[in-house]
Write a protein that holds these residues in place. Sequence first.
Motif, PDB file in Angstrom:
ATOM      1  N   GLU A 224       3.574   9.292  -2.190  1.00 10.71           N
ATOM      2  CA  GLU A 224       3.452   7.919  -2.691  1.00 10.71           C
ATOM      3  C   GLU A 224       4.389   6.974  -1.933  1.00 10.71           C
ATOM      4  OE1 GLU A 224       1.209   6.685  -4.797  1.00 10.71           O
ATOM      5  OE2 GLU A 224       0.332   8.691  -4.783  1.00 10.71           O
ATOM      6  N   LEU A 225       5.595   7.419  -1.644  1.00 13.88           N
ATOM      7  CA  LEU A 225       6.534   6.569  -0.902  1.00 13.88           C
ATOM      8  C   LEU A 225       6.055   6.326   0.526  1.00 13.88           C
ATOM      9  CD1 LEU A 225      10.053   7.858  -2.040  1.00 13.88           C
ATOM     10  CD2 LEU A 225       8.639   6.060  -3.016  1.00 13.88           C
ATOM     11  N   ALA A 226       5.518   7.350   1.154  1.00 12.05           N
ATOM     12  CA  ALA A 226       5.016   7.191   2.522  1.00 12.05           C
ATOM     13  C   ALA A 226       3.817   6.250   2.554  1.00 12.05           C
ATOM     14  CB  ALA A 226       4.643   8.557   3.098  1.00 12.05           C
ATOM     15  N   ARG A 227       2.937   6.374   1.583  1.00 12.29           N
ATOM     16  CA  ARG A 227       1.774   5.488   1.527  1.00 12.29           C
ATOM     17  C   ARG A 227       2.212   4.040   1.296  1.00 12.29           C
ATOM     18  NH1 ARG A 227      -2.160   4.023  -2.495  1.00 12.29           N
ATOM     19  NH2 ARG A 227      -1.065   5.232  -4.088  1.00 12.29           N
ATOM     20  N   PHE A 228       3.201   3.863   0.428  1.00 13.13           N
ATOM     21  CA  PHE A 228       3.687   2.513   0.148  1.00 13.13           C
ATOM     22  C   PHE A 228       4.374   1.910   1.379  1.00 13.13           C
ATOM     23  CE2 PHE A 228       6.642  -0.620  -1.643  1.00 13.13           C
ATOM     24  CZ  PHE A 228       5.786  -1.316  -2.492  1.00 13.13           C
ATOM     25  N   ALA A 229       5.124   2.752   2.096  1.00 10.31           N
ATOM     26  CA  ALA A 229       5.810   2.271   3.300  1.00 10.31           C
ATOM     27  C   ALA A 229       4.830   1.836   4.375  1.00 10.31           C
ATOM     28  CB  ALA A 229       6.728   3.369   3.842  1.00 10.31           C
ATOM     29  N   GLU A 230       3.647   2.441   4.388  1.00  9.34           N
ATOM     30  CA  GLU A 230       2.632   2.084   5.393  1.00  9.34           C
ATOM     31  C   GLU A 230       1.793   0.888   4.949  1.00  9.34           C
ATOM     32  OE1 GLU A 230      -0.707   3.831   8.263  1.00  9.34           O
ATOM     33  OE2 GLU A 230       0.909   5.083   7.523  1.00  9.34           O
ATOM     34  N   GLU A 231       1.387   0.874   3.683  1.00 10.61           N
ATOM     35  CA  GLU A 231       0.446  -0.152   3.226  1.00 10.61           C
ATOM     36  C   GLU A 231       1.118  -1.323   2.514  1.00 10.61           C
ATOM     37  OE1 GLU A 231      -2.166   1.935   0.659  1.00 10.61           O
ATOM     38  OE2 GLU A 231      -2.935   3.294   2.220  1.00 10.61           O
ATOM     39  N   GLY A 232       2.256  -1.088   1.890  1.00  9.28           N
ATOM     40  CA  GLY A 232       2.898  -2.125   1.104  1.00  9.28           C
ATOM     41  C   GLY A 232       2.188  -2.352  -0.220  1.00  9.28           C
ATOM     42  N   PRO A 233       2.678  -3.282  -1.025  1.00  4.29           N
ATOM     43  CA  PRO A 233       2.062  -3.550  -2.325  1.00  4.29           C
ATOM     44  C   PRO A 233       0.785  -4.363  -2.191  1.00  4.29           C
ATOM     45  CG  PRO A 233       3.853  -5.075  -1.947  1.00  4.29           C
ATOM     46  CD  PRO A 233       3.860  -4.134  -0.777  1.00  4.29           C
ATOM     47  N   THR A 234      -0.138  -4.182  -3.117  1.00  2.00           N
ATOM     48  CA  THR A 234      -1.327  -5.028  -3.165  1.00  2.00           C
ATOM     49  C   THR A 234      -0.947  -6.390  -3.745  1.00  2.00           C
ATOM     50  OG1 THR A 234      -1.918  -4.387  -5.423  1.00  2.00           O
ATOM     51  CG2 THR A 234      -2.723  -2.978  -3.621  1.00  2.00           C
ATOM     52  N   PRO A 235      -1.773  -7.412  -3.557  1.00  2.00           N
ATOM     53  CA  PRO A 235      -1.470  -8.719  -4.180  1.00  2.00           C
ATOM     54  C   PRO A 235      -1.302  -8.615  -5.688  1.00  2.00           C
ATOM     55  CG  PRO A 235      -3.189  -8.958  -2.521  1.00  2.00           C
ATOM     56  CD  PRO A 235      -2.949  -7.493  -2.667  1.00  2.00           C
ATOM     57  N   GLN A 236      -2.111  -7.779  -6.336  1.00  2.00           N
ATOM     58  CA  GLN A 236      -2.002  -7.620  -7.784  1.00  2.00           C
ATOM     59  C   GLN A 236      -0.669  -6.973  -8.162  1.00  2.00           C
ATOM     60  OE1 GLN A 236      -4.625  -6.539  -5.934  1.00  2.00           O
ATOM     61  NE2 GLN A 236      -6.124  -8.133  -6.497  1.00  2.00           N
ATOM     62  N   GLU A 237      -0.248  -5.986  -7.377  1.00  2.00           N
ATOM     63  CA  GLU A 237       1.028  -5.330  -7.658  1.00  2.00           C
ATOM     64  C   GLU A 237       2.198  -6.295  -7.451  1.00  2.00           C
ATOM     65  OE1 GLU A 237       0.314  -0.611  -6.630  1.00  2.00           O
ATOM     66  OE2 GLU A 237       0.609  -2.020  -4.969  1.00  2.00           O
ATOM     67  N   MET A 238       2.132  -7.121  -6.419  1.00  7.97           N
ATOM     68  CA  MET A 238       3.184  -8.112  -6.181  1.00  7.97           C
ATOM     69  C   MET A 238       3.267  -9.084  -7.347  1.00  7.97           C
ATOM     70  SD  MET A 238       5.269  -8.116  -3.556  1.00  7.97           S
ATOM     71  CE  MET A 238       5.673  -9.838  -3.212  1.00  7.97           C
ATOM     72  N   GLU A 239       2.126  -9.564  -7.776  1.00  9.51           N
ATOM     73  CA  GLU A 239       2.104 -10.530  -8.877  1.00  9.51           C
ATOM     74  C   GLU A 239       2.676  -9.908 -10.150  1.00  9.51           C
ATOM     75  OE1 GLU A 239      -1.061 -13.469 -11.234  1.00  9.51           O
ATOM     76  OE2 GLU A 239      -1.788 -12.026  -9.750  1.00  9.51           O
ATOM     77  N   ARG A 240       2.285  -8.663 -10.418  1.00 12.26           N
ATOM     78  CA  ARG A 240       2.746  -7.990 -11.637  1.00 12.26           C
ATOM     79  C   ARG A 240       4.254  -7.717 -11.564  1.00 12.26           C
ATOM     80  NH1 ARG A 240      -1.142  -4.500 -11.987  1.00 12.26           N
ATOM     81  NH2 ARG A 240      -0.129  -2.858 -10.770  1.00 12.26           N
ATOM     82  N   ALA A 241       4.748  -7.262 -10.422  1.00 11.50           N
ATOM     83  CA  ALA A 241       6.168  -6.959 -10.275  1.00 11.50           C
ATOM     84  C   ALA A 241       7.020  -8.222 -10.373  1.00 11.50           C
ATOM     85  CB  ALA A 241       6.421  -6.251  -8.939  1.00 11.50           C
ATOM     86  N   GLN A 242       6.580  -9.297  -9.717  1.00  7.37           N
ATOM     87  CA  GLN A 242       7.327 -10.541  -9.803  1.00  7.37           C
ATOM     88  C   GLN A 242       7.333 -11.087 -11.221  1.00  7.37           C
ATOM     89  OE1 GLN A 242       5.260 -12.556  -6.559  1.00  7.37           O
ATOM     90  NE2 GLN A 242       7.121 -12.503  -5.298  1.00  7.37           N
ATOM     91  N   ALA A 243       6.214 -10.959 -11.922  1.00  3.75           N
ATOM     92  CA  ALA A 243       6.147 -11.412 -13.312  1.00  3.75           C
ATOM     93  C   ALA A 243       7.072 -10.577 -14.200  1.00  3.75           C
ATOM     94  CB  ALA A 243       4.708 -11.339 -13.822  1.00  3.75           C
ATOM     95  N   GLN A 244       7.144  -9.292 -13.928  1.00  6.85           N
ATOM     96  CA  GLN A 244       8.003  -8.415 -14.715  1.00  6.85           C
ATOM     97  C   GLN A 244       9.475  -8.779 -14.529  1.00  6.85           C
ATOM     98  OE1 GLN A 244       6.892  -4.269 -14.472  1.00  6.85           O
ATOM     99  NE2 GLN A 244       8.954  -3.561 -14.948  1.00  6.85           N
TER     100      GLN A 244
END
Length: 453
Positions: free
Chosen positions: A345-365
């Motif tokens: 999961e960490l390797a996949r995230f390091a390659e692709e980064g967060p999706t727009p939905q994930e960014m929005e949710r994390a920033q809102a949190q």
Amino acid sequence: MPMGHTATQQAGSGGLKATEHRLANGLRVVLSEDHLTPVAAVCLWYDVGSRHEVKGRTGLAHLFEHLMFQGSAQVTGNGHFELVQGAGGSLNGTTSFERTNYFETMPAHQVELALWLEADRMGSLLTALDEESLENQRDVVKNERRQRYDNVPYGTAFEKLVSMAYPEGHPYHHTPIGSMADLDAASLEDAREFFRTYYAPNNAVLSIVGDIDPEQTLAWVEKYFGSIPSHDGKRPPRDGTLPEVIGGQLREVVEEEVPARALMAAYRLPHDGTREADAADLALTVLGGGESSRLHNRLVRRDRTAVAAGFGLLRLSGAPSLGWLDVKTSGGVEVPAIETAVDEELARFAEEGPTPQEMERAQAQIEREWLDRLATVGGRADELCRYAVLFGDPQLALTAVERVLDITAEEVRAVAAARLRPDNRAVLVYEPVQGDEDAADTAETDAEGEAAQ
């Protein structure tokens, strides 16, 4: 009256504002007026934590947090608690790597009492500090260590990971609780010298937030704190600089009486107060911040190999921050299966980064958490002190979320790729063992079984 005065209302602060003042003795005072409810908070941060301690005398900062409630010139014994609680208020104190804080939340008409109490112990604690109070609180802290660290499942995990992530001799190598041996070794003169060095007005920030009259409040601050002399003998903390990555995986297997196998890890991350730290916070929120996170979805929901999976950030300003991974396995699942899934999961995230939905949710949190802190007078007072002590500017507390919302998905991906790697972590693997009592019961049952045959 206090010397120096500034007032600003920052963009993005939601209408909140703070004014800053400084007494002649160096005490910094921050006021934030808010008449929404008839309460007010008094918060006092001293710029001293476990990072200021030296080898052989760990735990002094935390021990002193307790000693500060043992009486002063005008307040004997448990009087601080009794007076605040008798007036309808609440209070406490905490110690961290980088500061020690004390705080009261009071009915608005009792603010003067809280200020008088804090000033009395800042100015006169040494008149009441004796061998009896030292021994009393030394035993209290040792018992706290037993109850919260030594005798609970996974209780020493944080201490172990910190000592691995920060090498021997580093100011963050030990945690604020300190060691039993060092607590035993602390003398009355050690405690007195510690107080003289760090508990001075020019080493503190006082914030008062809530239903206050600023002019009257400042008059009280000057009346009670203004005559306390400053002290110039403070030693700066040792340099906490370290390489950005550990350079290899540090690993320890712990066999203890724990309810389940566990994988815990600490990653070395950017210093607090930087864009990179905000990006790291967002990365860890996407990866392990709650039930919508990637690791929870993968390990708990999909694979069902874990009962809990979290990833959070311990922000530190004087040393690299720590990314804290905590996974508890389910059933008979082995840790290597968990570790493989985490690394995927960490390797996949390091390659692709967060999706727009994930960014929005994390920033809102993160924004919600920030709003929750600033919504209470106590939380806001603490944040104002934090930014004043650690970053020199309490106004930054009012706009912290704006900086998080400005982070891009690419910055989040980049910090994950650079830091969330196997060669940049300290790892603890917990393997359950039977306790002596359980083992004896099992042996007795086995013996009875053999006899019956």
